[in-house]
Write an enzyme that holds these catalytic residues in place. Structure first.
Site, short mmCIF file in Angstrom:
data_model
loop_
_atom_site.label_atom_id
_atom_site.label_comp_id
_atom_site.label_asym_id
_atom_site.label_seq_id
_atom_site.Cartn_x
_atom_site.Cartn_y
_atom_site.Cartn_z
N GLY A 113 0.83 -1.20 0.00
CA GLY A 113 0.00 0.00 0.00
C GLY A 113 0.86 1.24 0.00
N CYS A 114 0.29 2.36 -0.41
CA CYS A 114 1.09 3.60 -0.55
C CYS A 114 1.57 4.12 0.81
CB CYS A 114 0.30 4.66 -1.30
SG CYS A 114 -1.34 5.03 -0.65
#
Length: 308
Positions: A113-114
């Site tokens: 995930g970012c």
């Protein structure tokens, strides 16, 4: 020529992957007509033809896609949250100790995930080297561009009649149940979730993740932290920059449009700021997915990426 299928190529992550791959002469993209883009049989056939498939789908659809691709022998790189801590899936952050070799041989790769990418890049090496305890009580705040919210959020921010509230930064995930927390804990080996404060701002893309520490939280010094990062991150995608400073500021938009990440340490011996900066659509999503694809194919990791 390597055959690639992007399942869910109309979203922001899928579009960026396609943009990065469409100019490459070593890649053949398998595409579906719009009329059958969601048809299970057509997708199953595409998986069967592909060497590598990217899943750029919501979690439930990604789980369904894995079933469609089962027994195809296709390497799956899933950009959703669905499989990031699932058994049998390799977490796609090759900079972490031992993971590059595992990614190269993996059949199932979960793209990070970012927000999680920035947090893990900062915390995992310090836990591994013993500078942070596994039971540390941490805080993290993360500034992101609005493209991280997908098409609907992009439309909201770019609407000429938008709410005036969008002019200022907005904190979200107020209930402390953000979907990235699980991978942040598991990959770093933490026993406690951090207090996590994600904030979306009025800029298209870019991300700045900060983990503040008090001296008492660190089993070492400011210079010890810098030494760990300098040894851990020498590139080509993640680099340590000891002197990152824009006249007293650090912009969350500095890496917009790029696929690399910068790690820096600010503060003093009493109060320390660990900072990672990158693009939420780059190293935080599409760039990381292509980096993992390159590793699987035995190519230079930066092939087709925007690295400065």
């Amino acid at each position: 020529m390597t055959k690639i299928f992007i399942d869910g190529s109309s979203g922001t992550t899928g579009l960026r992957i396609r943009e990065r791959l469409c100019t490459r002469k070593d890649i053949e993209l398998i595409t579906l007509e719009e009329s059958v883009r969601k048809d299970a049989k057509a997708r199953q056939d595409a998986f069967a033809k592909a060497d590598i498939a990217f899943l750029c789908l919501p979690d439930a659809a990604a789980i369904e896609a894995v079933e469609l691709a089962k027994d195809s022998g296709t390497v799956i790189i899933d950009t959703s949250t669905a499989h990031r801590t699932a058994p049998g899936w390799e977490y796609g952050m090759p900079e972490l100790t031992g993971r590059r070799e595992k990614i190269a041989k993996a059949g199932y790769i979960a793209n990070p995930g970012c927000h999680a990418s920035g947090f893990i890049a900062l915390v995992a090496p310090l836990v591994e080297k013993g500078l942070l305890a596994k039971d540390a009580l941490l805080t993290c705040f993360s500034l992101t561009g609005y493209s991280g919210g997908g098409k609907n959020m992009i439309a909201d921010y770019e609407d000429s009649q938008r709410s005036p509230l969008l002019k200022g930064p907005r904190q979200y995930a107020l209930g402390q149940t953000h979907k990235h927390l699980k991978e942040m804990n598991v990959v770093c080996g933490l026993e406690n979730s951090p207090v996590f404060c994600p904030i979306v701002g009025d800029f298209y893309s870019g991300m700045e993740v900060t983990v503040p520490l008090f001296k008492k939280d660190v089993k070492g010094t400011l210079e010890d932290i810098r030494a760990v990062y300098a040894g851990y991150y020498a590139g080509p995608v993640i680099r340590f920059n000891e002197a990152a400073d824009e006249k007293g500021f650090l912009s969350a938009a500095a890496f917009s449009g790029r696929d690399d990440m910068e790690i820096t340490v600010c503060g003093n011996e009493e109060r320390i700021l660990l900072v990672s900066r990158f693009d939420n659509l780059g190293k935080g999503a599409s760039g990381a997915a292509i980096q993992n694809m390159n590793i699987v194919l035995g190519l230079p990791e930066t092939e087709g990426l925007e690295i400065q």
